[in-house]
Design a protein around this motif. Structure first.
Motif, mmCIF file in Angstrom:
data_model
loop_
_atom_site.group_PDB
_atom_site.id
_atom_site.type_symbol
_atom_site.label_atom_id
_atom_site.label_comp_id
_atom_site.label_asym_id
_atom_site.label_seq_id
_atom_site.Cartn_x
_atom_site.Cartn_y
_atom_site.Cartn_z
ATOM 1 N N SER B 31 0.845 -1.204 0.000
ATOM 2 C CA SER B 31 0.000 0.000 0.000
ATOM 3 C C SER B 31 0.875 1.247 0.000
ATOM 4 O O SER B 31 1.433 1.612 1.033
ATOM 5 N N TYR B 32 0.959 1.887 -1.140
ATOM 6 C CA TYR B 32 1.827 3.049 -1.262
ATOM 7 C C TYR B 32 1.299 3.971 -2.356
ATOM 8 O O TYR B 32 0.367 3.618 -3.099
ATOM 9 N N GLY B 33 1.871 5.148 -2.421
ATOM 10 C CA GLY B 33 1.500 6.091 -3.460
ATOM 11 C C GLY B 33 2.738 6.744 -4.030
ATOM 12 O O GLY B 33 3.764 6.868 -3.350
ATOM 13 N N SER B 53 -1.037 2.754 -5.362
ATOM 14 C CA SER B 53 -0.589 1.413 -5.767
ATOM 15 C C SER B 53 -1.741 0.511 -6.179
ATOM 16 O O SER B 53 -1.542 -0.464 -6.889
ATOM 17 N N TYR B 54 -2.962 0.825 -5.757
ATOM 18 C CA TYR B 54 -4.100 -0.006 -6.108
ATOM 19 C C TYR B 54 -4.905 0.567 -7.274
ATOM 20 O O TYR B 54 -5.898 -0.033 -7.695
ATOM 21 N N ASP B 55 -4.456 1.716 -7.773
ATOM 22 C CA ASP B 55 -5.182 2.317 -8.896
ATOM 23 C C ASP B 55 -4.984 1.469 -10.145
ATOM 24 O O ASP B 55 -3.847 1.118 -10.482
ATOM 25 N N GLN B 56 -6.083 1.175 -10.818
ATOM 26 C CA GLN B 56 -6.013 0.313 -12.007
ATOM 27 C C GLN B 56 -5.556 1.070 -13.235
ATOM 28 O O GLN B 56 -4.948 0.500 -14.146
ATOM 29 N N GLN B 57 -5.884 2.362 -13.275
ATOM 30 C CA GLN B 57 -5.541 3.144 -14.462
ATOM 31 C C GLN B 57 -4.417 4.116 -14.155
ATOM 32 O O GLN B 57 -4.253 4.581 -13.024
ATOM 33 N N ASN B 58 -3.658 4.458 -15.176
ATOM 34 C CA ASN B 58 -2.605 5.453 -15.030
ATOM 35 C C ASN B 58 -3.216 6.815 -14.779
ATOM 36 O O ASN B 58 -4.211 7.198 -15.408
ATOM 37 N N LYS B 73 8.032 -1.877 -10.991
ATOM 38 C CA LYS B 73 8.249 -0.850 -9.967
ATOM 39 C C LYS B 73 8.770 0.437 -10.599
ATOM 40 O O LYS B 73 9.795 0.985 -10.182
ATOM 41 N N SER B 74 8.045 0.886 -11.611
ATOM 42 C CA SER B 74 8.414 2.156 -12.212
ATOM 43 C C SER B 74 7.200 3.068 -12.292
ATOM 44 O O SER B 74 6.054 2.600 -12.425
ATOM 45 N N ALA B 75 7.444 4.361 -12.218
ATOM 46 C CA ALA B 75 6.375 5.363 -12.225
ATOM 47 C C ALA B 75 6.891 6.580 -12.985
ATOM 48 O O ALA B 75 7.183 7.623 -12.391
#
Lengths: 114, 115
Positions: B31-33, B53-58, B73-75
């Motif tokens: 659980s992270y943002g 981290s739980y968002d399904q869409q970008n 693990k990239s953003a």
């Protein structure tokens, strides 16, 4: 209206002096933070207060003492200033009670110790 | 311990082109943002975009979008139609739901937009 304000914006002082930086937020947030940005622009958290209670205290020298008189204010007092304390200090706030939310930053205080 | 890495110290882009700023992270917490901030030469920190981290869409915010690849693990931050005013330092940061909003920042990437 300024959301997160800090005073002073610039602070120039000599080694060994004591100084304070004040921060106020008018966003109604429950959590406030102090960050330090060094000369390489690296940002690191120092302290965090949630509803006036200290909840994050990173490995910061005891010369740094935060104080939160109420939810909207977080001050930072620094004793016996050293050359290495020269940096930009940012105050920030966020609403943590409803989850992980963005933090709003103040304009920063540039501290120069000579 | 969580870690954020921005491997590009500096990036250049032509005005009106798109640019991608890289960010990788490391955490064992589910659980992270992830956040992106912009710091112009004037020094203030401006929030741009957030991805949970739980968002399904970008996430998208105007010309900013976040290319979230959880398994890698990239953003990465994508800025479309770059403008001269986009020239600034950009920071990627991560927070955990359990840590009262504490943010860990990457080293930053300086973006320069050429006319």
């Amino acid at each position: 209206d300024t959301a997160v304000s800090q005073t002073p914006k610039y602070l120039v002082t000599q080694m060994g002096n004591d100084k304070s930086i004040k921060c106020e937020q008018n966003l109604g947030h429950d959590t406030m933070y102090w960050y330090k940005q060094d000369s390489k622009k690296f940002l690191k958290i120092m302290f965090s207060y949630n509803n006036k209670e200290l909840i994050i205290n990173e490995t910061v020298p005891n010369r740094f003492s935060p104080k939160s008189p109420d939810k909207a204010h977080l001050n930072l007092h620094i004793n016996s200033l050293e050359l290495g304390d020269s940096a930009v200090y940012f105050c920030a706030s966020s609403q943590v009670g409803t989850g992980l939310n963005e933090q709003y930053f103040g304009p920063g205080t540039r501290l120069t110790v000579t | 311990a969580q870690k954020i890495t921005q491997t590009q110290p500096g990036m250049f882009v032509q005005e009106k082109e798109a640019v991608t700023l890289d960010c990788t992270y490391d955490t064992s917490d589910p659980s992270y943002g992830l956040f992106w901030y912009k710091q112009p030469s004037s020094g203030e920190m401006i929030f741009l975009i957030y991805q949970g981290s739980y968002d399904q869409q970008n996430a998208t915010e105007g010309r900013y979008s976040l290319n979230f690849q959880k398994a890698r693990k990239s953003a990465n931050l994508v800025i479309s139609a770059s403008q001269l005013g986009d020239s600034a330092m950009y920071f990627c940061a991560m927070g955990k739901y359990s840590s009262y909003g504490k943010l860990t920042f990457g080293q930053g990437t300086i973006l320069t937009v050429h006319p």
